[in-house]
Every structure is written in C-alpha cells, then in structure tokens.
Scaffold this active site. Structure first.
Site, PDB file in Angstrom:
ATOM      1  N   CYS A 122     -23.853 -29.093 -30.620  1.00 10.35           N
ATOM      2  CA  CYS A 122     -22.774 -29.740 -29.968  1.00 10.35           C
ATOM      3  C   CYS A 122     -23.133 -30.753 -28.568  1.00 10.35           C
ATOM      4  O   CYS A 122     -22.601 -31.821 -28.778  1.00 10.35           O
ATOM      5  CB  CYS A 122     -21.910 -28.734 -29.537  1.00 10.35           C
ATOM      6  SG  CYS A 122     -20.816 -27.998 -30.906  1.00 10.35           S
ATOM      7  N   CYS A 185     -42.349  -4.403 -31.282  1.00 13.56           N
ATOM      8  CA  CYS A 185     -41.108  -4.400 -30.473  1.00 13.56           C
ATOM      9  C   CYS A 185     -40.647  -2.758 -30.598  1.00 13.56           C
ATOM     10  O   CYS A 185     -40.247  -2.204 -29.593  1.00 13.56           O
ATOM     11  CB  CYS A 185     -39.883  -4.990 -30.920  1.00 13.56           C
ATOM     12  SG  CYS A 185     -40.513  -6.929 -31.176  1.00 13.56           S
ATOM     13  N   CYS A 188     -42.021   0.092 -28.150  1.00  8.91           N
ATOM     14  CA  CYS A 188     -41.326   0.207 -26.869  1.00  8.91           C
ATOM     15  C   CYS A 188     -40.106   0.567 -26.862  1.00  8.91           C
ATOM     16  O   CYS A 188     -39.552   1.511 -26.102  1.00  8.91           O
ATOM     17  CB  CYS A 188     -41.830  -0.781 -25.889  1.00  8.91           C
ATOM     18  SG  CYS A 188     -43.411  -1.173 -25.498  1.00  8.91           S
ATOM     19  N   CYS A 232     -41.507 -11.056 -24.019  1.00  6.53           N
ATOM     20  CA  CYS A 232     -42.036  -9.502 -24.522  1.00  6.53           C
ATOM     21  C   CYS A 232     -43.256  -9.852 -25.314  1.00  6.53           C
ATOM     22  O   CYS A 232     -44.373  -9.261 -25.224  1.00  6.53           O
ATOM     23  CB  CYS A 232     -40.726  -8.671 -25.132  1.00  6.53           C
ATOM     24  SG  CYS A 232     -39.816  -7.756 -24.264  1.00  6.53           S
TER      25      CYS A 232
END
Ligand code: HEC
Length: 271
Positions: A122, A185, A188, A232
């Site tokens: 947009c 991921c 952890c 991360c």
C-alpha cells in the site's frame, strides 16, 4: 456415481486432515507446555517470558504502568497510517480486520501474505517508495494497526492444499537444525522454554506473535516479527535471511497459527 462419491469422500477427508493439522500441532504444543510449565495459563502465553519468571514480570508491569517506551512510536504510527494514505487501500481500510485477516494464504499468487507485506504494498502504491521491512515506519504503523485489534484472537486459517504446503514448509523451517550451533528454533522455544540461556529465559513459542511489532531495550526501538527472526538466526550463527522473504513468510504462517485463540495485546515491550 460410485467414482463421484469416492472423490467427494476423499476430498472431504483431505479438507479435514488439512484443517486438523493446525489444531493438532497446537494441541501437541499446549500439552507439552502443560508438562514443562504447569503453572502457566493458556491466555498468559501472550506475555512470553513474563508468564514464567515472576521477577521479570514485576519489572514488565512497572514499565507498562509508567509511560511504556513504545507508546509514542505507536501513536506516531497511527498518524503515519493516515498521512501516507494507507486508509485508502482497501485491505487496510479497517485496521482491526486487517490485523485479524493476516497472515493469510493468497490463492491467486500461491503465497503467504503478511500484514507488513500488505503495508509495504500500500505504501508503495500511495507514496511510490519502498518501505523498510524491519524497523522504523513499518514497525510503528503495523503496531498501531495491531493495536486496533487488541483483545481479538489470532485466528490463522489453513484451508487449501496450497496453504497447507506453505504451513508445512514454515513448520519444517522452525524445527530444522541449522547454523554453527546446529540448533532449531524449537530447541530453544519448545524443548527448552522456561530454561535459562545465559542472561535470558527462553520464551515458549505459544503466544510469540501476539505483541509484535514490539519495542526492545536491546534495539532501543521498535521492530517487526521478521526483525526478531533475523536476530534469532544471528544468535544461532545461521545464514541470515531478508525480512519478508518467502521462507520467513511461510514460517510466520505456521508461527502465528500456533498462537490461534490467544489475544492480541498492546503490551509491546521486551528487554
Ligand atoms: C539459542 C536459543 C535460541 C534459538 C535457537 C532461537 N531463539 Fe528466539 N529467542 C531466544 C532468546 C534468548 C530470546 C529472548 C528471550 C525470549 O523472549 O525468549 C528469543 C526471542 C524470540 C522471540 C521474541 C519472543 C517475545 O516474546 O518477544 C521470537 C519471536 C523468537 N525468538 C523466534 C525465534 C525463531 C523463529 C527462531 C528460529 C529461527 C528462534 N527464535 C531461535 C533464543 C533463541
């Protein structure tokens, strides 16, 4: 006729397994966390580490009770939403509805569309320039849009074969080990959630997407979900990826779906 009935029956089966996947994946996670974090109520997962550690919860509440460091930025985001004409784009016209609708799988392009992706599109239409994907305007505007949906529940829908495929890709990315430390991921944020990693407590994946974009002391500014993904990946010493790439959008699709049923919150602070 028999063939038709079998086709219809197997289609029905396909649709129900597709739908069942998100619910059963989430249920497995909820059960896992009930075992390792028995005192955390489902609704409290929106608070990340603060749902687990009472001392940091106190600090968190003090910050929220004062003038939270994101307040001004979110307000500015609301002004920017109007100033840049984003209210003129039909997907963003009703900001609360926009937050609830995203992320979704677009059948025409066979891609996951994120809220930040729609804001970028947009903005480009209205202003003719590109918007950064991780911080600054996009984080402020996206946070303000999300604030309009506070109290409503995340409700990601995975309803077609294409959506299912994107969801599975995102899930696989989340569970795959990578980087110098060979971690995923999930290592952890699922298996070791609640435990300490150096000075940090590891947050559970449930609720991860309810307060983003957020302000982090470490950033000293606001950032989007994909900014956090990037951080991360760096911690994991893994190959960096650009915000809003297909891999991150697919992961977000899975990641947000795991927060289905949790309320969107305006408490956008982490340390
Ligand atoms: C070595 C451990 C580790 C790994 C692996 C890891 N993270 Fe994190 N992550 C952290 C720490 C530490 C924090 C900050 C404390 C917290 O909120 O968990 C964090 C925070 C987050 C947050 C913000 C949570 C919140 O409540 O604000 C998100 C989202 C997140 N990580 C996603 C991911 C994703 C996606 C991956 C895989 C690409 C990943 N993390 C891999 C350690 C890790």
């Amino acid at each position: 006729m028999k063939k038709l009935i079998t086709t219809v029956a197997s289609l029905g089966l396909l649709v129900s397994t597709v739908l069942a996947n998100v619910a059963s994946d989430q249920k497995a996670l909820i059960n896992h966390f009930k075992t390792i974090l028995p005192s955390v109520e489902f609704a409290d997962y929106t608070n990340g580490v603060y749902a687990i550690d009472q001392n940091s919860r106190k600090q968190f509440e003090e910050i929220l009770d004062g003038i939270p460091p994101y307040e001004e930025a979110v307000e500015k985001g609301g002004k920017e939403y109007l100033k840049f004409g984003l209210s003129k784009c039909s997907p963003l016209k009703d900001p609360a509805a926009a937050r609830i609708k995203h992320p979704y799988f677009d059948e025409a392009t066979q891609q996951v569309v994120t809220l930040e992706g729609t804001i970028k599109k947009c903005y480009q239409q209205q202003i003719g320039k590109k918007l950064d994907s991780k911080k600054g305007k996009i984080a402020r505007i996206s946070a303000w849009i999300s604030d309009q949906a506070v109290g409503q529940k995340i409700n990601v829908k995975v309803e077609s074969a294409g959506a299912q495929e994107a969801y599975e890709k995102g899930k696989t990315f989340f569970y795959t080990k990578r980087g110098q430390f060979n971690m995923s991921c999930a290592d952890c944020h699922v298996y070791n959630a609640g435990k300490k990693a150096r000075a940090d407590i590891l947050s559970p994946v449930l609720g991860h997407t309810t307060h983003l974009p957020m302000y982090r002391t470490k950033w000293a500014s606001m950032g989007t979900l994909h900014r956090r993904y990037d951080g991360c990946l760096k911690n994991m010493r893994a190959k960096p990826l650009k915000a809003q790439t297909e891999t991150f959008r697919n992961m977000e699709f899975f990641h947000q779906a795991m927060s289905n049923g949790l309320e969107i919150t305006a408490d956008r602070y982490r340390k």
